[in-house]
Design a protein around this motif. Structure first.
Motif, mmCIF file in Angstrom:
data_model
loop_
_atom_site.group_PDB
_atom_site.id
_atom_site.type_symbol
_atom_site.label_atom_id
_atom_site.label_comp_id
_atom_site.label_asym_id
_atom_site.label_seq_id
_atom_site.Cartn_x
_atom_site.Cartn_y
_atom_site.Cartn_z
ATOM 1 N N ASP A 43 69.194 25.928 15.103
ATOM 2 C CA ASP A 43 68.316 25.907 13.935
ATOM 3 C C ASP A 43 66.916 25.439 14.300
ATOM 4 N N GLN A 44 66.792 24.423 15.196
ATOM 5 C CA GLN A 44 65.475 23.920 15.592
ATOM 6 C C GLN A 44 64.728 24.915 16.476
ATOM 7 N N GLN A 46 65.226 28.213 16.399
ATOM 8 C CA GLN A 46 64.864 29.318 15.524
ATOM 9 C C GLN A 46 63.677 28.965 14.641
ATOM 10 N N GLY A 361 69.111 31.738 11.070
ATOM 11 C CA GLY A 361 69.241 30.549 11.904
ATOM 12 C C GLY A 361 70.103 29.472 11.260
ATOM 13 N N ALA A 362 69.947 29.272 9.952
ATOM 14 C CA ALA A 362 70.687 28.203 9.261
ATOM 15 C C ALA A 362 72.157 28.540 9.081
#
Length: 405
Positions: A43-44, A46, A361-362
């Motif tokens: 996530d970070q 992305q 991403g999430a």
């Protein structure tokens, strides 16, 4: 200086505008390695893409009106220089937060190329001709995403991901020189708009309440969201989930680009026989078929690179048909404020892209399912926007006596 209508001007303009996709596609093979180097999650990592898209969207609202006031060239050159400086920041980043900030600054400079490229085409050509030129320009531009992932993958495998951003910065400096010395200023003094807040808001209000503009822009934003859902998730799905090597990522990616180029070239040929809105409808149908096929294969647990790439190539063929028509249709009613109209068009487009990319991403679950589902949903939303708005309120310049939809 070249003539504005010269094919070489179109090629140089495409090369300058290609900085936008280059900044996204070239570092896609490096995303897993960046996450490993900075010891951070998907996530970070992305988020470096989503922040780029968000900055790209916001900056367009500023550079469009500036270009309507001062001309296209000085804003484009300034944007390329800012992009080059931010690329150095990306290359020197020692943590994920610095990389995210540098990517955001990169976007502020990188937005000038695409938004003003569209505006320049509108400055020079009529709306119907603009649709054909935008399709030609997009075909030339597609060489960047065709080559960029392969180059990025080779840099990751042979050197490090830092060199990707050094290469981006060098390209931006080259494009600043090309724009400054090779392309004439296309905006005549009579079309320049005053840079007053009241006038600026009045222009945006007029543009945003035009039903035709909204129809083409929302259709474009939805289909573009599907494209960036793929860009956001492709490296994780293909490399981490399906086992594709980083240096081979670009070869798979090229099949998607081939679909896009086929759609662009098909758009140019079909323009001889069909109206732009007819071409747009056929493009949306094609994208919906591709997106639905990918989602169906993912739901059936068919986990293969080609179960992703063949449907995505079909989706991109439809996108190649649709996007030039959406761009030309959205700008058709605003010949004297094409910069502002292009800026708002790009803001909405990139906002949709950022949302779709962030969702991938999430929600990524270690399978192709999330990415495929979002791509299919975006294709469906594009069709709905077209049927409810663009089809009911077509751009007047697109209408022809013999065209039937």
């Amino acid at each position: 200086m070249l003539a504005l209508t010269s094919i070489w001007t179109t090629i140089l303009l495409a090369a300058a505008v290609a900085l936008g996709p280059l900044a996204v596609d070239m570092y896609l093979p490096a995303l897993p390695q960046i996450g490993a180097d900075f010891h951070t999650g998907t996530d970070q990592v992305q988020l470096t893409l989503s922040l780029y898209l968000a900055g790209f969207a916001l900056a367009q609202l500023i550079c469009g009106p500036l270009a309507d006031r001062f001309g296209r060239k000085p804003i484009m050159v300034g944007g390329f220089l800012l992009f080059a400086l931010a690329s150095v920041g990306c290359a020197l980043a020692t943590n994920i937060e610095t990389l995210q900030l540098s990517r955001f600054l990169q976007a502020l400079g990188g937005s000038a190329g695409p938004v003003l490229g569209r505006a320049i085409v509108r400055d020079i050509y009529t709306p119907r001709d603009a649709a054909k030129i935008l399709a030609l320009l997009a075909s030339i531009m597609a060489l960047a995403p065709a080559v960029a992932p392969t180059l990025g993958g080779l840099m990751v495998a042979g050197f490090s991901w830092h060199w990707i951003f050094i290469a981006m910065g060098g390209y931006a400096l080259l494009m600043a020189a090309v724009t400054a010395f090779g392309i004439p200023e296309p905006l005549p003094p009579s079309h320049r708009q005053p840079l007053r807040p009241r006038q600026l808001f009045a222009n945006y209000r007029r543009i945003s309440t035009d039903a035709s503009f909204l129809g083409y822009t929302l259709t474009n934003a939805a289909i573009y969201g599907g494209l960036f859902a793929f860009l956001s998730g492709a490296s994780f799905v293909l490399i981490d989930v399906l086992g594709v090597k980083p240096e081979h990522f670009g070869l798979y990616f090229a099949s998607m680009v081939a679909g896009y180029i086929a759609g662009n070239l098909g758009s140019i040929r079909l323009a001889r026989y069909l109206s732009p809105d007819q071409i747009l409808l056929y493009g949306l149908i094609t994208s919906l078929v591709g997106g639905a096929a990918m989602a169906l294969l993912a739901y059936q647990h068919v986990h293969s690179p080609w179960a992703v790439m063949i449907p995505q190539a079909i989706f991109m063929a439809g996108t190649g048909l649709a996007l030039p028509q959406c761009m030309a249709g959205a700008l058709a009613n605003f010949p004297t404020m094409a910069g502002s109209a292009s800026a708002l068009f790009g803001f909405i487009q990139m906002t949709a892209a950022a949302i779709a990319g962030a969702l991938v991403g999430a929600l990524h679950n270690g399978t192709p399912l999330v990415m495929a589902t979002i791509i299919a949903l975006c294709a469906g939303l594009a069709m709905i926007a077209y049927l409810l708005l663009a089809q009911r309120y077509p751009a007047k310049a697109f209408e022809t006596p013999n065209a039937s939809v």
